[in-house]
Design a protein around this motif. Structure first.
Motif, PDB file in Angstrom:
ATOM      1  N   THR A  62       0.849  -1.192   0.000  1.00  0.00           N
ATOM      2  CA  THR A  62       0.000   0.000   0.000  1.00  0.00           C
ATOM      3  C   THR A  62       0.886   1.245   0.000  1.00  0.00           C
ATOM      4  OG1 THR A  62      -0.141   0.465   2.385  1.00  0.00           O
ATOM      5  CG2 THR A  62      -1.543  -1.297   1.529  1.00  0.00           C
ATOM      6  N   TYR A  64       0.215   3.694   2.228  1.00  0.00           N
ATOM      7  CA  TYR A  64      -0.292   4.355   3.417  1.00  0.00           C
ATOM      8  C   TYR A  64       0.526   4.025   4.656  1.00  0.00           C
ATOM      9  CZ  TYR A  64      -4.041   4.733   0.115  1.00  0.00           C
ATOM     10  OH  TYR A  64      -4.767   4.979  -1.024  1.00  0.00           O
ATOM     11  N   ALA A 448     -10.488  -2.543  -2.432  1.00  0.00           N
ATOM     12  CA  ALA A 448      -9.232  -1.787  -2.474  1.00  0.00           C
ATOM     13  C   ALA A 448      -9.495  -0.303  -2.334  1.00  0.00           C
ATOM     14  CB  ALA A 448      -8.508  -2.078  -3.772  1.00  0.00           C
ATOM     15  N   ALA A 455      -6.627  -2.111   2.495  1.00  0.00           N
ATOM     16  CA  ALA A 455      -6.396  -0.819   1.869  1.00  0.00           C
ATOM     17  C   ALA A 455      -5.422   0.008   2.654  1.00  0.00           C
ATOM     18  CB  ALA A 455      -7.718  -0.084   1.701  1.00  0.00           C
ATOM     19  N   ARG A 456      -5.915   0.830   3.619  1.00  0.00           N
ATOM     20  CA  ARG A 456      -5.022   1.765   4.235  1.00  0.00           C
ATOM     21  C   ARG A 456      -5.438   2.081   5.646  1.00  0.00           C
ATOM     22  NH1 ARG A 456      -5.216   7.075   2.826  1.00  0.00           N
ATOM     23  NH2 ARG A 456      -4.345   7.034   4.852  1.00  0.00           N
TER      24      ARG A 456
END
Length: 459
Positions: A62, A64, A448, A455-456
């Motif tokens: 990711t 993030y 996503a 994801a984040r």
């Protein structure tokens, strides 16, 4: 349907309910994959063991990483000594402890009147509350911050002013949202507590600047102002005013500023009235609601700040309203518009949690005399009038009932039968609210996007 009446029946019912709730909530961490806890853990290990900066780490796969002020990373440094399973176990234990503290403060003096059975039902209801279960499954810090602020408010309400404000100061140094509670202390005319909170937050931030000067400089000059690092503003989980506007299109920043200022104006007026009436619990609840609305990003799990508002509704006797709104916040209804939040349905349903928060800010009962408040104390301390001579008393009784004395009138207004009862009576806490039995968002496949399992991290 009535619940069981015998002790054995209640025990079996609670065990079955707890097993069902546990079976459900056990699937949530698997979907969320402890994503935010992975951010914290990876950041601290990269910083300590690999000489990386606080904001350099990214979760593998990711873009993030860490989004909190630098002091939050300093507070999480003990994780550098733990293996991953121990970090997960520690996060769960801290969440349970924080939830217990928050529930104890919100229940007030009436907590011991309800017994183990109702407390167990309340625990199951809290476990189904979507913001709580998402906080746990993401490995988030929301419950810890809520417990710090509520415990601090309990100190203020109890008149223990020496350390009042310290908890709010620590929470504000870990995350920016609780800083609004420092403003509340000023509105409530508690300058000492506000000074303590400001001093503690400043000292914690200064400590972080000494420990990580480069990361501190980066955060306060760049990262703090970049909301894109936190996530997409139009993502369905963003239940702030900014999220609503973002899902409508690309609004001018001035529009969000006007909406935020309007909300803050309503909050300041209502919080001042509640604090002036001695209703600090309602003032704290209103502040949590306002903070969620005006923050640029308020993910669903941030809405644990609505829990004090439900306690206020229960205290005011609005049980049906509290149950209905609580059920909606257990239902994951906003995720029905996960793929498409356009149209009137997306505007209303996709931002349903925002409308609940706004409605509570506007219409939450506030300004009631707190339990054990001044009215009750006056009733208990009032000196009863000396009895009248026997003969005149009989004459008055036969002719017309005499009006009640001021002490009796105040006692009746407080909802008690005697002055002594008025001194101890407090609002009952109804722990069992009716959540929905079919949440959808937490069990839907991950996507996503920000706040999904792969994801984040969140703000």
């Amino acid at each position: 349907m009535r619940g069981p009446h015998t002790g054995r029946g209640r025990l079996l019912f609670v065990l079955a309910l707890a097993a069902a709730v546990t079976a459900f909530t056990a699937t949530v961490p698997l979907l969320r994959d402890w994503f935010d806890l992975r951010v914290y853990y990876g950041t601290v290990h990269s910083w300590v063991h690999h000489d990386g900066g606080v904001y350099d780490y990214r979760v593998p796969g990711t873009a993030y990483g860490f989004t909190y002020p630098p002091f939050a990373a300093v507070a999480m440094l003990p994780m550098a000594l733990l293996p991953w399973p121990a970090a997960v176990a520690g996060a769960l234990l801290l969440d349970l402890a924080a939830l217990a503290v928050a529930a104890r403060v919100l229940a007030g003096r009436a907590w011991h009147r309800h017994g183990w059975y109702r407390c167990a039902l309340a625990a199951c209801a809290l476990a189904l509350f979507e913001p709580v279960r998402d906080t746990v499954s993401f490995g988030q810090v929301n419950l810890l911050l809520l417990a710090l602020v509520l415990a601090d408010g309990g100190l203020s309400a109890a008149g223990r002013t020496r350390w009042a404000g310290a908890g709010i100061g620590i929470a504000a140094a870990i995350k920016l949202t609780p800083a609004l509670f420092i403003v509340l202390l000023l509105i409530a005319r508690r300058p000492r507590a506000a000074a303590v909170a400001t001093s503690v937050a400043t000292a914690a931030t200064g400590l972080a600047a000494l420990v990580a000067p480069g990361s501190s400089r980066f955060y306060w000059t760049e990262a703090m102002w970049d909301t894109g690092r936190v996530g997409r503003l139009d993502y369905i989980s963003n239940q702030s005013l900014q999220g609503v506007l973002a899902r409508l299109g690309e609004p001018h920043p001035a529009l969000w500023a006007v909406a935020a200022l309007a909300v803050l104006g309503v909050w300041a007026r209502r919080a001042h009235r509640a604090a002036a009436a001695g209703d600090l619990r309602a003032a704290l609840a209103l502040t949590g609601l306002a903070a969620c609305l005006v923050s640029p990003v308020t993910w669903v799990h941030h809405l644990v700040w609505t829990l004090p508002a439900f306690a206020v509704l229960v205290r005011a006797g609005r049980l049906r309203t509290a149950a209905a709104l609580y059920a909606l916040l257990c239902s994951s209804v906003v995720w029905l518009w996960f793929d498409d939040a356009s149209g009137i349905g997306g505007f209303l349903g996709g931002s349903a949690y925002t409308w609940i928060t706004l409605g509570l800010l506007l219409w939450l009962p506030a300004g009631h005399t707190p339990e054990g408040g001044r009215t009750a104390r006056r009733s208990a301390n009032a000196t009863p009038a000396a009895p009248a001579p026997a003969a005149p008393a009989i004459a008055v009784t036969e002719a017309q009932p005499a009006p009640p004395s001021p002490a009796v009138a105040v006692t009746a207004a407080a909802g008690t039968g005697t002055a002594e009862a008025g001194a101890t009576a407090g609002p009952a806490c109804e722990p069992a609210l009716a959540p929905s039995s079919e949440p959808t968002g937490s069990t839907s496949p991950s996507a996503a996007k920000p706040q999904s399992s792969r994801a984040r991290a969140s703000s």
